[in-house]
Write a protein that holds these residues in place. Structure first.
Motif, PDB file in Angstrom:
ATOM      1  N   LEU A  55     129.894 111.954 -31.424  1.00 37.76           N
ATOM      2  CA  LEU A  55     130.345 110.831 -30.598  1.00 37.76           C
ATOM      3  C   LEU A  55     130.635 109.601 -31.450  1.00 37.76           C
ATOM      4  O   LEU A  55     131.629 108.900 -31.232  1.00 37.76           O
ATOM      5  CB  LEU A  55     129.304 110.508 -29.527  1.00 37.76           C
ATOM      6  N   HIS A  56     129.780 109.354 -32.425  1.00 38.53           N
ATOM      7  CA  HIS A  56     130.019 108.236 -33.343  1.00 38.53           C
ATOM      8  C   HIS A  56     131.367 108.412 -34.055  1.00 38.53           C
ATOM      9  O   HIS A  56     132.152 107.472 -34.139  1.00 38.53           O
ATOM     10  CB  HIS A  56     128.895 108.131 -34.361  1.00 38.53           C
ATOM     11  N   ASN A  57     131.623 109.616 -34.547  1.00 46.55           N
ATOM     12  CA  ASN A  57     132.882 109.886 -35.240  1.00 46.55           C
ATOM     13  C   ASN A  57     134.075 109.692 -34.306  1.00 46.55           C
ATOM     14  O   ASN A  57     135.102 109.149 -34.710  1.00 46.55           O
ATOM     15  CB  ASN A  57     132.890 111.304 -35.813  1.00 46.55           C
ATOM     16  N   TYR A  58     133.937 110.140 -33.069  1.00 50.24           N
ATOM     17  CA  TYR A  58     135.010 109.965 -32.087  1.00 50.24           C
ATOM     18  C   TYR A  58     135.305 108.478 -31.866  1.00 50.24           C
ATOM     19  O   TYR A  58     136.456 108.053 -31.919  1.00 50.24           O
ATOM     20  CB  TYR A  58     134.629 110.639 -30.761  1.00 50.24           C
ATOM     21  N   GLN A  64     140.292 103.050 -35.202  1.00 49.48           N
ATOM     22  CA  GLN A  64     141.370 103.058 -36.184  1.00 49.48           C
ATOM     23  C   GLN A  64     142.702 103.027 -35.447  1.00 49.48           C
ATOM     24  O   GLN A  64     143.036 103.968 -34.742  1.00 49.48           O
ATOM     25  CB  GLN A  64     141.293 104.292 -37.075  1.00 49.48           C
ATOM     26  N   PRO A  65     143.480 101.964 -35.578  1.00 52.53           N
ATOM     27  CA  PRO A  65     144.709 101.822 -34.787  1.00 52.53           C
ATOM     28  C   PRO A  65     145.749 102.906 -35.058  1.00 52.53           C
ATOM     29  O   PRO A  65     146.492 103.257 -34.168  1.00 52.53           O
ATOM     30  CB  PRO A  65     145.248 100.449 -35.198  1.00 52.53           C
ATOM     31  N   HIS A  70     143.050 109.021 -27.149  1.00 55.09           N
ATOM     32  CA  HIS A  70     143.567 108.488 -25.907  1.00 55.09           C
ATOM     33  C   HIS A  70     142.557 107.716 -25.074  1.00 55.09           C
ATOM     34  O   HIS A  70     142.930 106.906 -24.254  1.00 55.09           O
ATOM     35  CB  HIS A  70     144.154 109.607 -25.059  1.00 55.09           C
ATOM     36  N   ALA A  71     141.271 107.955 -25.216  1.00 53.90           N
ATOM     37  CA  ALA A  71     140.286 107.287 -24.359  1.00 53.90           C
ATOM     38  C   ALA A  71     139.794 105.996 -24.958  1.00 53.90           C
ATOM     39  O   ALA A  71     139.888 105.708 -26.082  1.00 53.90           O
ATOM     40  CB  ALA A  71     139.106 108.205 -24.113  1.00 53.90           C
TER      41      ALA A  71
END
Length: 71
Positions: A55-58, A64-65, A70-71
């Motif tokens: 989750l942290h990685n997500y 990161q622009p 998508h979320a």
């Protein structure tokens, strides 16, 4: 002075996700939606390190622009 843990930071980000977007987070993070809900609502107090890291990685990727999910 209260210290924020790694898990607390992930939960805070997870709580910012709209309910309708949880399935997308689950798909893109690799964490089952039922697990996301249990963590979000603190039904699971001590989730696996691998789950919190995913989750942290997500969420880091969301920040990161160039490669934002998508979320």
């Amino acid at each position: 002075m209260e210290q924020t843990t790694f898990l607390d930071a992930v939960i805070a980000r997870l709580k910012q996700v709209k309910h309708c977007d949880l399935s997308r987070v689950a798909l893109e993070s690799g964490v089952p939606e039922s697990t996301l809900r249990k963590i979000r609502y603190r039904e699971v107090r001590d989730p696996r390190v691998q789950t919190v890291q995913a989750l942290h990685n997500y969420f880091a990727k969301c920040d990161q622009p160039d490669e934002a999910p998508h979320a």
